[in-house]
Design a protein around this motif. Structure first.
Motif, PDB file in Angstrom:
ATOM      1  N   VAL A 195      11.106  -9.230  -1.253  1.00 53.01           N
ATOM      2  CA  VAL A 195      11.862  -8.268  -0.689  1.00 53.01           C
ATOM      3  C   VAL A 195      13.372  -8.424  -0.830  1.00 53.01           C
ATOM      4  CG1 VAL A 195      12.141  -6.730   1.312  1.00 53.01           C
ATOM      5  CG2 VAL A 195       9.941  -7.355   0.747  1.00 53.01           C
ATOM      6  N   GLU A 196      13.558  -9.789  -0.188  1.00 51.40           N
ATOM      7  CA  GLU A 196      14.973 -10.039  -0.207  1.00 51.40           C
ATOM      8  C   GLU A 196      15.515 -10.234  -1.571  1.00 51.40           C
ATOM      9  OE1 GLU A 196      14.685 -12.620   3.995  1.00 51.40           O
ATOM     10  OE2 GLU A 196      14.416 -13.702   2.040  1.00 51.40           O
ATOM     11  N   ARG A 197      14.808 -10.721  -2.606  1.00 54.03           N
ATOM     12  CA  ARG A 197      15.256 -10.977  -3.823  1.00 54.03           C
ATOM     13  C   ARG A 197      15.447  -9.656  -4.691  1.00 54.03           C
ATOM     14  NH1 ARG A 197      12.478 -16.720  -5.396  1.00 54.03           N
ATOM     15  NH2 ARG A 197      13.467 -17.898  -3.967  1.00 54.03           N
ATOM     16  N   HIS A 198      14.308  -8.885  -4.755  1.00 55.66           N
ATOM     17  CA  HIS A 198      14.212  -7.761  -5.678  1.00 55.66           C
ATOM     18  C   HIS A 198      13.860  -6.320  -4.994  1.00 55.66           C
ATOM     19  CE1 HIS A 198      13.590 -10.644  -8.539  1.00 55.66           C
ATOM     20  NE2 HIS A 198      12.911 -11.307  -7.825  1.00 55.66           N
ATOM     21  N   GLY A 199      13.978  -6.100  -3.417  1.00 55.91           N
ATOM     22  CA  GLY A 199      13.716  -5.181  -2.714  1.00 55.91           C
ATOM     23  C   GLY A 199      12.198  -4.667  -2.689  1.00 55.91           C
ATOM     24  N   ILE A 200      11.937  -3.477  -1.830  1.00 57.46           N
ATOM     25  CA  ILE A 200      10.811  -3.010  -1.252  1.00 57.46           C
ATOM     26  C   ILE A 200       9.991  -2.595  -2.177  1.00 57.46           C
ATOM     27  CG2 ILE A 200       9.589  -1.341   0.112  1.00 57.46           C
ATOM     28  CD1 ILE A 200      11.597  -1.938   2.151  1.00 57.46           C
ATOM     29  N   ASP A 201      10.731  -2.067  -3.314  1.00 53.80           N
ATOM     30  CA  ASP A 201       9.799  -1.267  -4.486  1.00 53.80           C
ATOM     31  C   ASP A 201       9.035  -2.467  -5.242  1.00 53.80           C
ATOM     32  OD1 ASP A 201      10.717   1.204  -3.922  1.00 53.80           O
ATOM     33  OD2 ASP A 201      12.226   1.431  -4.976  1.00 53.80           O
ATOM     34  N   ALA A 202       9.930  -3.530  -5.712  1.00 54.15           N
ATOM     35  CA  ALA A 202       9.376  -4.566  -6.273  1.00 54.15           C
ATOM     36  C   ALA A 202       8.426  -5.296  -5.526  1.00 54.15           C
ATOM     37  CB  ALA A 202      10.370  -5.403  -6.822  1.00 54.15           C
ATOM     38  N   ALA A 203       8.303  -5.517  -4.288  1.00 53.56           N
ATOM     39  CA  ALA A 203       7.356  -6.097  -3.479  1.00 53.56           C
ATOM     40  C   ALA A 203       6.147  -5.399  -3.364  1.00 53.56           C
ATOM     41  CB  ALA A 203       8.131  -6.340  -2.114  1.00 53.56           C
ATOM     42  N   LEU A 204       6.271  -3.870  -3.387  1.00 50.68           N
ATOM     43  CA  LEU A 204       5.197  -3.064  -3.391  1.00 50.68           C
ATOM     44  C   LEU A 204       4.428  -3.066  -4.663  1.00 50.68           C
ATOM     45  CD1 LEU A 204       6.525   0.056  -1.208  1.00 50.68           C
ATOM     46  CD2 LEU A 204       4.389  -1.397  -0.796  1.00 50.68           C
ATOM     47  N   ASP A 205       4.987  -2.941  -5.617  1.00 44.10           N
ATOM     48  CA  ASP A 205       4.659  -3.315  -7.101  1.00 44.10           C
ATOM     49  C   ASP A 205       3.526  -4.287  -7.142  1.00 44.10           C
ATOM     50  OD1 ASP A 205       5.430  -0.882  -7.891  1.00 44.10           O
ATOM     51  OD2 ASP A 205       7.194  -1.616  -8.849  1.00 44.10           O
TER      52      ASP A 205
ATOM     53  N   LEU B 270       0.035   0.023   2.795  1.00 41.51           N
ATOM     54  CA  LEU B 270       1.068  -0.645   2.494  1.00 41.51           C
ATOM     55  C   LEU B 270       2.524   0.147   2.455  1.00 41.51           C
ATOM     56  CD1 LEU B 270      -0.358  -3.734   0.542  1.00 41.51           C
ATOM     57  CD2 LEU B 270       0.218  -3.676   2.928  1.00 41.51           C
ATOM     58  N   THR B 271       2.252   0.980   1.306  1.00 41.05           N
ATOM     59  CA  THR B 271       3.325   1.833   1.090  1.00 41.05           C
ATOM     60  C   THR B 271       4.007   2.568   2.036  1.00 41.05           C
ATOM     61  OG1 THR B 271       2.477   2.165  -1.180  1.00 41.05           O
ATOM     62  CG2 THR B 271       4.310   3.609  -0.401  1.00 41.05           C
ATOM     63  N   ARG B 272       3.218   3.118   2.889  1.00 39.50           N
ATOM     64  CA  ARG B 272       3.613   4.013   4.000  1.00 39.50           C
ATOM     65  C   ARG B 272       4.547   3.017   5.082  1.00 39.50           C
ATOM     66  NH1 ARG B 272      -0.569   4.729   6.565  1.00 39.50           N
ATOM     67  NH2 ARG B 272       0.063   3.285   8.312  1.00 39.50           N
ATOM     68  N   ALA B 273       3.712   1.903   5.302  1.00 39.10           N
ATOM     69  CA  ALA B 273       4.300   1.213   6.379  1.00 39.10           C
ATOM     70  C   ALA B 273       5.793   0.229   6.071  1.00 39.10           C
ATOM     71  CB  ALA B 273       3.225   0.143   6.900  1.00 39.10           C
ATOM     72  N   TRP B 274       5.528  -0.207   4.944  1.00 40.08           N
ATOM     73  CA  TRP B 274       6.835  -1.008   4.129  1.00 40.08           C
ATOM     74  C   TRP B 274       7.925  -0.299   4.261  1.00 40.08           C
ATOM     75  CZ3 TRP B 274       4.864  -5.170   0.328  1.00 40.08           C
ATOM     76  CH2 TRP B 274       4.017  -6.000   0.945  1.00 40.08           C
ATOM     77  N   ARG B 275       7.787   1.006   3.630  1.00 37.49           N
ATOM     78  CA  ARG B 275       9.019   1.918   3.454  1.00 37.49           C
ATOM     79  C   ARG B 275       9.574   2.409   5.003  1.00 37.49           C
ATOM     80  NH1 ARG B 275      10.005   2.652  -1.510  1.00 37.49           N
ATOM     81  NH2 ARG B 275       8.295   2.880  -2.969  1.00 37.49           N
ATOM     82  N   ARG B 276       8.419   2.438   5.994  1.00 42.72           N
ATOM     83  CA  ARG B 276       8.861   3.091   7.219  1.00 42.72           C
ATOM     84  C   ARG B 276       9.891   1.562   7.838  1.00 42.72           C
ATOM     85  NH1 ARG B 276       4.934   4.570  11.311  1.00 42.72           N
ATOM     86  NH2 ARG B 276       6.715   5.251  12.406  1.00 42.72           N
ATOM     87  N   HIS B 277       9.289   0.502   7.567  1.00 42.31           N
ATOM     88  CA  HIS B 277      10.196  -0.624   8.147  1.00 42.31           C
ATOM     89  C   HIS B 277      11.456  -0.984   7.382  1.00 42.31           C
ATOM     90  CE1 HIS B 277       7.399  -3.093  10.957  1.00 42.31           C
ATOM     91  NE2 HIS B 277       6.287  -2.414   9.855  1.00 42.31           N
ATOM     92  N   GLY B 278      11.427  -0.457   6.122  1.00 44.75           N
ATOM     93  CA  GLY B 278      12.857  -0.509   5.695  1.00 44.75           C
ATOM     94  C   GLY B 278      13.686  -2.023   5.484  1.00 44.75           C
TER      95      GLY B 278
END
Length: 239
Positions: free
Chosen positions: A121-131, A145-153
């Motif tokens: 997440v720190e290197r590439h962002g949440i989108d890459a981590a979710l992928d 995962l998609t809902r919760a991780w995006r909510r955490h931002g």
């Protein structure tokens, strides 16, 4: 609810990177069947994931006139148990679903996964981590995962690191907990090994463990909650 089980509310904590939506979907109806209301506050953000969750349980217990049932999933289960060890006099029991380790995390799969995800997440962002996290997983888990991780931002990575570095109760500590504990495990979950749940149940003076599967959880979120509640009821009657 029967007179031998004077519990009105259960305070529930989600796992690392998860949220109150999921923990409520797991526990609300199984608890309601026994007249117990599920209270699942949103998780504290970022680095406060650990200490903030323990403070939440303090505040909820302070508002109760009777001992509070506490519990959660993964990190939430570990924090609820940690709180119960410090507050046994105002705790009616623990619902511990999918405990991931005991004592220091060391190389526990859940801790390694949390650290690796935080780095991604720190290197590439949440989108890459979710992928990466959702590639090849069951659709229900990808959706969660998609809902919760995006909510955490922006708080996701700090929260994951805080969880990965926080020790769970040691086995010797678990052996001192006087309240009833229901432990639930998924036998097909490599991140939260069922062997850890069984070890917890063996170490605890008043505990039972009920096993289910991730496959069942995918089809029915409440299957995990029912397992934890059933285990707690069995432990409750073991005096």
């Amino acid at each position: 609810m029967t007179s031998v089980m004077p519990v009105q509310r259960a305070a529930l904590l989600p796992g690392t990177g998860s949220d109150e939506v999921f923990v409520r979907s797991v526990f609300a109806r199984p608890l309601a069947a026994f007249g117990i209301a599920a209270v699942a506050p949103p998780p504290p953000p970022g680095e406060s994931a650990v200490r903030g969750s323990l403070a939440l349980l303090d505040r909820l217990a302070d508002a109760e006139r009777q001992p509070l049932l506490v519990g959660g999933i993964s990190l939430g289960a570990q924090l609820a148990t940690e709180w119960a060890l410090r507050n046994a006099d105002r705790c009616a029991g623990v619902l511990a679903a999918l405990p991931a380790w005991h004592g220091p995390a060391a190389r526990a799969p859940a801790a390694l996964a949390a650290t690796a995800t935080a780095e991604l997440v720190e290197r590439h962002g949440i989108d890459a981590a979710l992928d990466a996290a959702t590639a090849g997983v069951a659709p229900w888990l990808a959706d969660e995962l998609t809902r919760a991780w995006r909510r955490h931002g922006s708080g996701l990575a700090p929260g994951l690191r805080a969880a990965a570095h926080h020790p769970a109760p040691a086995l010797a500590e678990l052996g001192t907990l006087p309240v009833a504990v229901g432990v639930a495990a998924c036998t097909d979950d490599p991140v939260h090994p069922a062997a850890v749940a069984r070890t917890w149940a063996t170490a605890l003076p008043r505990a039972d463990v009920v096993e289910t599967t991730l496959a069942a959880l995918g089809a029915d979120r409440e299957s995990l909650g029912r397992a934890a509640v059933l285990a707690w009821l069995r432990a409750w009657h073991r005096r």
